[in-house]
Scaffold this motif. Structure first.
Motif, short mmCIF file in Angstrom:
data_model
loop_
_atom_site.label_atom_id
_atom_site.label_comp_id
_atom_site.label_asym_id
_atom_site.label_seq_id
_atom_site.Cartn_x
_atom_site.Cartn_y
_atom_site.Cartn_z
N ASN A 53 3.91 -0.90 -8.99
CA ASN A 53 3.17 -0.18 -9.96
C ASN A 53 1.55 -0.65 -10.04
N LYS A 54 0.70 0.03 -10.73
CA LYS A 54 -0.65 -0.32 -10.71
C LYS A 54 -0.84 -1.76 -11.32
N ASP A 55 -0.32 -2.40 -12.02
CA ASP A 55 -0.23 -3.78 -12.52
C ASP A 55 0.35 -4.86 -11.72
N ILE B 237 0.65 -1.24 0.02
CA ILE B 237 0.06 0.05 -0.09
C ILE B 237 1.02 1.26 0.02
N LEU B 238 1.86 1.27 0.79
CA LEU B 238 2.65 2.61 1.17
C LEU B 238 3.59 2.75 0.04
N LEU C 157 4.47 6.24 -5.64
CA LEU C 157 4.80 6.26 -6.91
C LEU C 157 4.24 7.58 -7.43
N TYR C 158 3.30 8.33 -6.81
CA TYR C 158 2.39 9.20 -7.56
C TYR C 158 2.82 10.56 -7.11
N PRO C 159 3.12 11.04 -5.79
CA PRO C 159 3.64 12.32 -5.82
C PRO C 159 4.57 12.98 -6.60
N CYS C 160 5.46 12.26 -7.12
CA CYS C 160 6.47 12.89 -8.29
C CYS C 160 5.63 13.52 -9.36
N ARG C 161 4.33 12.88 -9.81
CA ARG C 161 3.61 13.46 -10.86
C ARG C 161 3.17 14.72 -10.42
N VAL C 162 2.60 14.91 -9.45
CA VAL C 162 2.05 16.00 -8.51
C VAL C 162 2.84 17.14 -8.79
N VAL C 163 4.22 16.90 -8.16
CA VAL C 163 5.28 17.91 -8.15
C VAL C 163 5.67 18.18 -9.42
#
Length: 177
Positions: free
Chosen positions: A87-89, A54-55, A60-66
């Motif tokens: 990853n999601k898969d 889970i963690l 993996l996603y915050p780098c996209r936000v930044v």
């Protein structure tokens, strides 16, 4: 608190901070020996996401936000190993021998550092930045703007997985956090 021009970022940050506080409470009492293990009820193993997965996945996603808000995400870019594992898969696996996943400290640190930088970044972004179209074409129909996408990444997505974590705790007999 908020300044004119960044109300959206403040709203997203408030939700993310709440989720991060919940994550910290959920981690209470979880040790390295259980962190990447499936929970069980009696003799029945429950094949559901464990805290490590889970963690790690959420990290993996915050780098996209930044990066999509013009920030420097180099310090929180996930390693190839993290991407492969989380990853999601990827399928969550019971790490009986402790050889599949990175150790607990590495995963928790990546999760916390990445989300802290994402929270700081959204708080500094302007509403005009959030109005831009979502650059993720595959997700644009569901989340048409950067605000919608990042509101999900730092709100709904976090809390979906915190619910999984809470369930794992309950199955392990740890109780509510």
């Amino acid at each position: 608190m908020s300044q004119s021009g960044n109300l959206i970022g403040e709203m997203i940050a408030a939700s993310a901070k709440l989720a991060m506080g919940y994550a910290d409470r959920l981690l209470t009492g979880v040790g390295p020996d259980d962190f990447a293990r499936f929970a069980a009820v009696g003799d029945t193993t429950v094949q559901a996401n464990h805290p490590c997965f889970i963690l790690g996945h959420l990290s993996l996603y915050p780098c996209r936000v930044v990066s999509q808000l013009g920030g420097d995400a180099a310090s929180i870019e996930p390693t190839d190993a993290f991407v492969t594992c989380f990853n999601k898969d990827a399928a969550c696996r019971d790490d009986v021998d402790g050889t599949i996943y990175p150790n607990m400290d590495a995963v928790v640190d990546a999760f916390r550092r990445s989300h802290q930088l994402a929270i700081e970044t959204v708080r500094l972004a302007t509403d005009d930045q959030f109005d831009a179209p979502n650059p993720n074409e595959a997700m644009r129909e569901k989340f048409p703007t950067i605000a919608a996408m990042h509101g999900f990444y730092l709100g709904g997505h976090l809390m979906i997985h915190m619910g999984q974590f809470s369930t794992w705790r309950r199955i392990k007999g740890m109780g509510a956090a």
